[in-house]
Design an enzyme around this catalytic site. Sequence first.
Site, PDB file in Angstrom:
ATOM      1  N   TRP A 118       0.817  -1.222   0.000  1.00  0.00           N
ATOM      2  CA  TRP A 118       0.000   0.000   0.000  1.00  0.00           C
ATOM      3  C   TRP A 118       0.846   1.264   0.000  1.00  0.00           C
ATOM      4  O   TRP A 118       0.329   2.359  -0.145  1.00  0.00           O
ATOM      5  CB  TRP A 118      -0.964   0.007   1.181  1.00  0.00           C
ATOM      6  CG  TRP A 118      -0.334  -0.385   2.468  1.00  0.00           C
ATOM      7  CD1 TRP A 118       0.236   0.449   3.373  1.00  0.00           C
ATOM      8  CD2 TRP A 118      -0.198  -1.711   2.975  1.00  0.00           C
ATOM      9  NE1 TRP A 118       0.721  -0.284   4.415  1.00  0.00           N
ATOM     10  CE2 TRP A 118       0.465  -1.615   4.207  1.00  0.00           C
ATOM     11  CE3 TRP A 118      -0.569  -2.988   2.518  1.00  0.00           C
ATOM     12  CZ2 TRP A 118       0.775  -2.728   4.991  1.00  0.00           C
ATOM     13  CZ3 TRP A 118      -0.270  -4.089   3.290  1.00  0.00           C
ATOM     14  CH2 TRP A 118       0.387  -3.961   4.501  1.00  0.00           C
ATOM     15  N   GLU A 123      -5.386   0.695   5.952  1.00  0.00           N
ATOM     16  CA  GLU A 123      -5.511   1.174   7.332  1.00  0.00           C
ATOM     17  C   GLU A 123      -6.557   0.367   8.105  1.00  0.00           C
ATOM     18  O   GLU A 123      -6.364   0.055   9.278  1.00  0.00           O
ATOM     19  CB  GLU A 123      -5.877   2.665   7.361  1.00  0.00           C
ATOM     20  CG  GLU A 123      -4.716   3.579   7.002  1.00  0.00           C
ATOM     21  CD  GLU A 123      -3.561   3.478   8.001  1.00  0.00           C
ATOM     22  OE1 GLU A 123      -3.778   3.078   9.149  1.00  0.00           O
ATOM     23  OE2 GLU A 123      -2.429   3.784   7.595  1.00  0.00           O
ATOM     24  N   LEU A 163      -9.118 -12.691   8.865  1.00  0.00           N
ATOM     25  CA  LEU A 163      -8.556 -11.448   9.427  1.00  0.00           C
ATOM     26  C   LEU A 163      -9.209 -11.083  10.759  1.00  0.00           C
ATOM     27  O   LEU A 163      -8.666 -10.290  11.514  1.00  0.00           O
ATOM     28  CB  LEU A 163      -8.752 -10.276   8.449  1.00  0.00           C
ATOM     29  CG  LEU A 163      -7.722 -10.093   7.347  1.00  0.00           C
ATOM     30  CD1 LEU A 163      -8.107  -8.938   6.433  1.00  0.00           C
ATOM     31  CD2 LEU A 163      -6.340  -9.818   7.931  1.00  0.00           C
ATOM     32  N   TYR A 201      -8.280   8.552  14.053  1.00  0.00           N
ATOM     33  CA  TYR A 201      -6.990   8.041  13.594  1.00  0.00           C
ATOM     34  C   TYR A 201      -7.021   7.741  12.090  1.00  0.00           C
ATOM     35  O   TYR A 201      -6.161   8.203  11.320  1.00  0.00           O
ATOM     36  CB  TYR A 201      -6.578   6.772  14.374  1.00  0.00           C
ATOM     37  CG  TYR A 201      -5.513   6.023  13.616  1.00  0.00           C
ATOM     38  CD1 TYR A 201      -4.195   6.448  13.667  1.00  0.00           C
ATOM     39  CD2 TYR A 201      -5.847   4.975  12.753  1.00  0.00           C
ATOM     40  CE1 TYR A 201      -3.221   5.835  12.902  1.00  0.00           C
ATOM     41  CE2 TYR A 201      -4.889   4.356  11.981  1.00  0.00           C
ATOM     42  CZ  TYR A 201      -3.577   4.781  12.056  1.00  0.00           C
ATOM     43  OH  TYR A 201      -2.627   4.194  11.279  1.00  0.00           O
ATOM     44  N   ASP A 212      -1.974   6.379  17.143  1.00  0.00           N
ATOM     45  CA  ASP A 212      -2.357   4.979  17.364  1.00  0.00           C
ATOM     46  C   ASP A 212      -1.481   4.459  18.506  1.00  0.00           C
ATOM     47  O   ASP A 212      -0.763   5.233  19.155  1.00  0.00           O
ATOM     48  CB  ASP A 212      -2.195   4.152  16.078  1.00  0.00           C
ATOM     49  CG  ASP A 212      -0.737   3.993  15.667  1.00  0.00           C
ATOM     50  OD1 ASP A 212       0.137   4.677  16.234  1.00  0.00           O
ATOM     51  OD2 ASP A 212      -0.461   3.168  14.778  1.00  0.00           O
ATOM     52  N   CYS A 266      18.029   4.141  17.409  1.00  0.00           N
ATOM     53  CA  CYS A 266      16.917   5.097  17.291  1.00  0.00           C
ATOM     54  C   CYS A 266      17.385   6.461  16.773  1.00  0.00           C
ATOM     55  O   CYS A 266      18.290   7.073  17.335  1.00  0.00           O
ATOM     56  CB  CYS A 266      16.256   5.259  18.650  1.00  0.00           C
ATOM     57  SG  CYS A 266      14.921   6.462  18.599  1.00  0.00           S
TER      58      CYS A 266
HETATM   59 FE1  SF4 Z   1      12.027   4.802  21.944  1.00  0.00          FE
HETATM   60 FE2  SF4 Z   1      14.525   4.401  22.842  1.00  0.00          FE
HETATM   61 FE3  SF4 Z   1      14.087   5.958  20.737  1.00  0.00          FE
HETATM   62 FE4  SF4 Z   1      13.376   6.766  23.157  1.00  0.00          FE
HETATM   63  S1  SF4 Z   1      15.446   6.346  22.424  1.00  0.00           S
HETATM   64  S2  SF4 Z   1      12.155   6.946  21.291  1.00  0.00           S
HETATM   65  S3  SF4 Z   1      12.721   4.844  24.066  1.00  0.00           S
HETATM   66  S4  SF4 Z   1      13.695   3.740  20.875  1.00  0.00           S
END
Ligand code: SF4
Length: 321
Positions: A18, A31, A74, A114, A132, A196
Amino acid sequence: MKRALLAWYDRAKRDMPWRRDVSPYRTWISEIMLQQTTVATVTPYFGRFLARFPDVKALADAPEEDVLKAWAGLGYYSRARNLRRAAQKIVAEHGGRFPDGFDAVLDLPGIGRYTAGAILSIAFGKPYPVLDGNVARVFSRLFAIEEDVKAAATVKALWARAEELLDRERPGDWNQALMELGATVCLPESPRCGDCPVARWCEAKKRGRQDELPVTPARREPVDLSWTCLWIERAGRVLLWKRGEDERFLRGHWSLPEARHLDSAPGPRLKTVRHTITHHRITVDVRRAEPPAVLPASAAWVERAALRERLVSSLWLKALA
Ligand code: SF4
């Protein structure tokens, strides 16, 4: 922070059917399918559903049974019924074109704030936020929110954050980037903070709280229910029951009749099936019975060979196995 997240999304976003060839119809179907269902499960269904109902008109014109059949497996079947009803409304009130106004989208069956935000931002590029479970988790960690994320006041505050942070130039990508971060990096258990893209702005990480947040309410206790269903067979045909709109579960589904539906005494037990719907654990006793003297309008004889066409819920597939 916004630039870092969008740049990460451009690099790391997963390929999903999608996300190729984006259109309001495709975004809408995806969605709805993705509510309470994983990407891996949805992917093959999405392709088959689009092949069977390529546009709003095809979905609006389809018999409900065909839509439920395409949805079989589903779960949460009210989603499929609402899709068809919404398609009929789009045909009747918007000339078959998916509306692009927030109120008109929100007015469609099965669409909440949402989903309206997701469709309008992703398919129309309009500046509406989404919230969400993934986004709520990411926000609760990024901003170290210590309140229950499901409480009404917190939800309201989270929507306000979503509105405030929304990237007005790339609202669809921004919303998807937040959801993608929650789905692949900021995981419910053991978030991958080392990978992250927004770690340096994350308040939970700074405070070492990432494994404790979000705060969620206690899980709902399971509820045990017992159903007695009747297997009534005559000359190679089985009596099925179309469940009404007033049923608590499997509304509008063809099913085996329950003992309470028919004036027919349950006989010997043939099988016991266990099935879970949300937090309800249902034990279904399937018992042989005789046809009732008078057949109610919701009952119909169906050839044994055609049972799987009608009994689409996995509950009945277990019973037939
Ligand atoms: Fe999530 Fe860790 Fe990134 Fe913070 S640092 S947003 S807890 S993955």
